[in-house]
Motif scaffolding. Structure first.
Motif, PDB file in Angstrom:
ATOM      1  N   UNK A  79      10.458  12.050  12.924  1.00  8.57           N
ATOM      2  CA  UNK A  79      10.377  11.148  14.220  1.00  8.57           C
ATOM      3  C   UNK A  79       8.989  10.261  14.265  1.00  8.57           C
ATOM      4  N   UNK A  80       7.865  10.852  13.787  1.00  6.77           N
ATOM      5  CA  UNK A  80       6.639  10.382  13.355  1.00  6.77           C
ATOM      6  C   UNK A  80       6.606   9.427  12.413  1.00  6.77           C
ATOM      7  N   UNK A  81       7.395   9.642  11.271  1.00  9.15           N
ATOM      8  CA  UNK A  81       7.110   8.485  10.292  1.00  9.15           C
ATOM      9  C   UNK A  81       8.205   7.558  10.791  1.00  9.15           C
ATOM     10  N   UNK A  82       9.389   7.649  11.491  1.00 12.75           N
ATOM     11  CA  UNK A  82      10.187   6.536  11.891  1.00 12.75           C
ATOM     12  C   UNK A  82       9.311   5.548  12.715  1.00 12.75           C
ATOM     13  N   UNK A  83       8.452   6.051  13.699  1.00  6.96           N
ATOM     14  CA  UNK A  83       7.599   5.595  14.737  1.00  6.96           C
ATOM     15  C   UNK A  83       6.828   4.471  14.192  1.00  6.96           C
ATOM     16  N   UNK A  84       6.160   5.022  12.959  1.00 10.57           N
ATOM     17  CA  UNK A  84       5.021   4.095  12.371  1.00 10.57           C
ATOM     18  C   UNK A  84       5.746   3.319  11.641  1.00 10.57           C
ATOM     19  N   UNK A  85       7.092   3.462  10.988  1.00 10.24           N
ATOM     20  CA  UNK A  85       7.774   2.565  10.026  1.00 10.24           C
ATOM     21  C   UNK A  85       8.348   1.305  10.455  1.00 10.24           C
ATOM     22  N   UNK A  86       8.335   0.218  10.002  1.00 11.59           N
ATOM     23  CA  UNK A  86       9.016  -0.947  10.110  1.00 11.59           C
ATOM     24  C   UNK A  86      10.408  -1.131   9.809  1.00 11.59           C
ATOM     25  N   UNK A  87      10.784  -0.428   8.943  1.00  5.46           N
ATOM     26  CA  UNK A  87      12.162  -0.198   8.224  1.00  5.46           C
ATOM     27  C   UNK A  87      12.509   0.966   8.652  1.00  5.46           C
ATOM     28  N   UNK A  88      13.804   1.108   9.707  1.00  6.01           N
ATOM     29  CA  UNK A  88      14.154   2.498  10.005  1.00  6.01           C
ATOM     30  C   UNK A  88      15.287   2.725   9.223  1.00  6.01           C
ATOM     31  N   UNK A  89      15.075   3.501   7.951  1.00  2.00           N
ATOM     32  CA  UNK A  89      16.069   3.956   7.043  1.00  2.00           C
ATOM     33  C   UNK A  89      15.969   5.420   6.798  1.00  2.00           C
ATOM     34  N   UNK A  90      16.645   6.052   6.172  1.00  2.00           N
ATOM     35  CA  UNK A  90      16.575   7.348   5.865  1.00  2.00           C
ATOM     36  C   UNK A  90      17.666   7.731   4.634  1.00  2.00           C
ATOM     37  N   UNK A  91      16.839   8.235   3.520  1.00  2.00           N
ATOM     38  CA  UNK A  91      17.996   8.596   2.366  1.00  2.00           C
ATOM     39  C   UNK A  91      19.120   9.583   2.718  1.00  2.00           C
ATOM     40  N   UNK A  92      20.161   9.455   1.842  1.00  2.00           N
ATOM     41  CA  UNK A  92      21.370   9.839   2.208  1.00  2.00           C
ATOM     42  C   UNK A  92      21.180  11.717   2.195  1.00  2.00           C
ATOM     43  N   UNK A  93      20.655  12.095   1.020  1.00  2.00           N
ATOM     44  CA  UNK A  93      20.249  13.756   0.988  1.00  2.00           C
ATOM     45  C   UNK A  93      19.629  14.206   2.205  1.00  2.00           C
ATOM     46  N   UNK A  94      18.205  13.248   2.603  1.00  2.00           N
ATOM     47  CA  UNK A  94      17.679  13.756   3.824  1.00  2.00           C
ATOM     48  C   UNK A  94      18.149  13.832   4.873  1.00  2.00           C
TER      49      UNK A  94
END
Length: 308
Positions: A79-94
């Protein structure tokens, strides 16, 4: 149509532009995470290092606190990484790993609370036979089952999702959700839906039912028992019931949100409620038990004051 194994990432569509406020949100979430880590680690250490707390009730509490750390770790760094990120993506395995983590955390929580209610039922309704019925070996077995059973069930659920053919990769959530991915499928999802309902019953409804049955029997004994018995029941059962009701509220809302159309609910409110049981419960539980249970409270004071 593409198989889910060929999708390299998912897009989290529930995030919205926060501008300069994202650093404020990051700071709030970070402080909450630090408080959760500190509170749960403190109580785990207190229980582990004090031999007077090496009893079934406190072992079950320790399992509960470990699970809070486990569930928080599955969400907060992401969640912390997504808050700072401008592109809200996540790899399929993760993404699938996060599903296993969050779903198993929720299931283990309900199982732990059911086991704890059973332990309180034995302690209050059969006080003289308690040490015979609830041995350390039996307590360890119940804790192991509370962890292994949800893990196996959730891994099967995720394996069924991995076999689906997907037509998209956008999830309208702030974290990965299994049913949101199932809704992207082009192939038949009957098996997934049926297994999801069965898993929901055995991982949530069944433990919750056992919990309430245990407390109904406890209440029946309390009403017919002495004042001392009623006081003991209230002091030990109140945290369990409060924790169960708090967690159930957040968990059941998330189930309703994933299964039904909640577009009429404001987006910000929907996000906050979907995060409620993953953010507030890990902090609510240690604070509740730390304040309510006098034995833990007194030892925590001694530890914080440097007396131990």
């Amino acid at each position: 149509m593409v198989n889910s194994t060929h999708i390299s990432y998912f897009i989290l569509g529930a995030y919205f532009e926060t501008g300069g406020f994202k650093y404020l949100f990051f700071l709030i979430v970070m402080c909450l995470y630090v408080c959760i880590i500190g509170a749960n680690v403190l109580l785990i250490v207190v229980i582990c290092v004090n031999r007077s707390l090496h009893e079934p009730m406190y072992l079950f509490l320790c399992s509960l606190f470990v699970n809070e750390l486990y569930g928080s770790t599955g969400l907060f760094p992401f969640l912390l990484l997504q808050i700072l990120s401008d592109i809200h993506t996540v790899s399929a395995p993760l993404c699938f790993l996060q599903i296993v983590c969050i779903y198993s955390y929720a299931s283990i929580q309900f199982c732990n609370l059911a086991v704890m209610s059973y332990d309180r039922y034995l302690a209050i309704c059969f006080p003289l036979q308690y040490n015979t019925y609830m041995t350390s070996k039996k307590a360890s077995f119940l804790i192991a089952v509370s962890w292994l059973y949800p893990f196996i069930t959730i891994w099967i659920m995720v394996s069924l999702t991995l076999s689906l053919q997907l037509c998209g990769n956008t999830i309208n959530e702030v974290y990965c959700d299994n049913f949101s991915i199932v809704k992207l499928a082009c192939s038949d999802t009957t098996v997934n839906n049926v297994y999801g309902l069965i898993a929901t019953f055995f991982l949530i409804m069944f433990p919750v039912s056992l919990t309430f049955i245990s407390y109904m029997r406890i209440l029946r004994v309390c009403f017919s028992g002495s004042k001392q018995t009623r006081q003991k029941a209230v002091s030990t059962c109140t945290p369990h019931l409060a924790s169960l009701l708090n967690f159930s509220f957040g968990g059941f809302f998330q189930i309703l949100q994933s299964r039904f159309d909640m577009s009429s609910v404001p987006n910000m409110l929907r996000i906050l409620l979907s995060l409620y049981f993953l953010t507030c419960q890990p902090l609510f539980t240690p604070v509740l038990y730390g304040l309510k249970m006098s034995k833990i409270r007194s030892i925590c004071k001694r530890v914080l004051c440097g007396e131990v």
